[in-house]
Design a protein around this motif. Structure first.
Motif, PDB file in Angstrom:
ATOM      1  N   VAL A  35       0.830  -1.207   0.000  1.00 53.54           N
ATOM      2  CA  VAL A  35       0.000   0.000   0.000  1.00 53.54           C
ATOM      3  C   VAL A  35       0.865   1.259   0.000  1.00 53.54           C
ATOM      4  CG1 VAL A  35      -0.291   0.112   2.521  1.00 53.54           C
ATOM      5  CG2 VAL A  35      -2.023   1.089   1.025  1.00 53.54           C
ATOM      6  N   LEU A  36       1.989   1.241   0.701  1.00 56.99           N
ATOM      7  CA  LEU A  36       2.882   2.403   0.686  1.00 56.99           C
ATOM      8  C   LEU A  36       3.566   2.554  -0.667  1.00 56.99           C
ATOM      9  CD1 LEU A  36       4.514   2.252   4.230  1.00 56.99           C
ATOM     10  CD2 LEU A  36       2.628   3.681   3.427  1.00 56.99           C
ATOM     11  N   LEU A  41       3.996   5.279  -5.920  1.00 57.93           N
ATOM     12  CA  LEU A  41       3.850   5.184  -7.374  1.00 57.93           C
ATOM     13  C   LEU A  41       2.868   6.240  -7.881  1.00 57.93           C
ATOM     14  CD1 LEU A  41       4.954   3.463  -9.696  1.00 57.93           C
ATOM     15  CD2 LEU A  41       2.944   2.008  -9.445  1.00 57.93           C
ATOM     16  N   ALA A  42       1.768   6.439  -7.155  1.00 61.61           N
ATOM     17  CA  ALA A  42       0.793   7.464  -7.542  1.00 61.61           C
ATOM     18  C   ALA A  42       1.418   8.856  -7.479  1.00 61.61           C
ATOM     19  CB  ALA A  42      -0.429   7.390  -6.632  1.00 61.61           C
ATOM     20  N   ARG A  43       2.205   9.115  -6.435  1.00 58.90           N
ATOM     21  CA  ARG A  43       2.869  10.417  -6.303  1.00 58.90           C
ATOM     22  C   ARG A  43       3.842  10.654  -7.453  1.00 58.90           C
ATOM     23  NH1 ARG A  43       7.404  12.750  -4.810  1.00 58.90           N
ATOM     24  NH2 ARG A  43       8.505  10.797  -4.495  1.00 58.90           N
ATOM     25  N   LEU A  44       4.610   9.623  -7.795  1.00 63.50           N
ATOM     26  CA  LEU A  44       5.578   9.770  -8.882  1.00 63.50           C
ATOM     27  C   LEU A  44       4.898   9.905 -10.237  1.00 63.50           C
ATOM     28  CD1 LEU A  44       8.267   7.264  -7.614  1.00 63.50           C
ATOM     29  CD2 LEU A  44       8.524   9.739  -7.850  1.00 63.50           C
ATOM     30  N   ALA A  45       3.781   9.201 -10.438  1.00 61.59           N
ATOM     31  CA  ALA A  45       3.039   9.332 -11.698  1.00 61.59           C
ATOM     32  C   ALA A  45       2.547  10.762 -11.875  1.00 61.59           C
ATOM     33  CB  ALA A  45       1.871   8.349 -11.727  1.00 61.59           C
ATOM     34  N   GLU A  46       2.052  11.358 -10.796  1.00 59.69           N
ATOM     35  CA  GLU A  46       1.604  12.748 -10.850  1.00 59.69           C
ATOM     36  C   GLU A  46       2.775  13.684 -11.144  1.00 59.69           C
ATOM     37  OE1 GLU A  46      -0.569  16.106 -10.967  1.00 59.69           O
ATOM     38  OE2 GLU A  46      -1.310  14.042 -10.990  1.00 59.69           O
TER      39      GLU A  46
END
Length: 111
Positions: A35-36, A41-46
């Motif tokens: 989950v972390l 991954l979501a932060r880096l994609a943004e």
């Protein structure tokens, strides 16, 4: 007081011994929970999307660094959920990245 080479060697040996003992006694690192890794991954994609849309200096270098960070996080996330990961340590090809993202989505993971 005269310092001899033997005294210096003895002091260095004692210091080195304490370093070796400290390194051996370190606890093993526990892997991050998936989950972390998904949040990272979501932060880096943004961040990759922001760099692509932005107009800051050295855009190509920023994009390369951001993409590499995303690819490394993607590999870690896939490893944590026991999905196959391509060999190597550098940036993934578009097809490798697509296959890994598709495998994560297929197995019910989201980021």
């Amino acid at each position: 007081m005269v310092i001899t080479l033997g005294m210096v060697a003895l002091v260095m040996f004692c210091a080195l011994t304490s370093v070796v003992v400290a390194v051996r006694q370190r606890p093993k690192k526990e892997p991050l929970p998936p989950v972390l890794l998904a949040l990272e991954l979501a932060r880096l994609a943004e961040h990759v999307r922001e760099v692509e849309a932005g107009n800051q200096p050295w855009k190509a270098e920023r994009l390369a660094a951001s993409t590499l960070a995303y690819d490394l996080a993607l590999r870690d996330y896939c490893r944590s959920v026991e999905l196959p990961v391509p060999e190597g340590r550098g940036t993934l090809s578009r097809s490798e990245r697509f296959e890994m993202e598709s495998a994560l989505i297929t197995h019910g993971h989201d980021w």
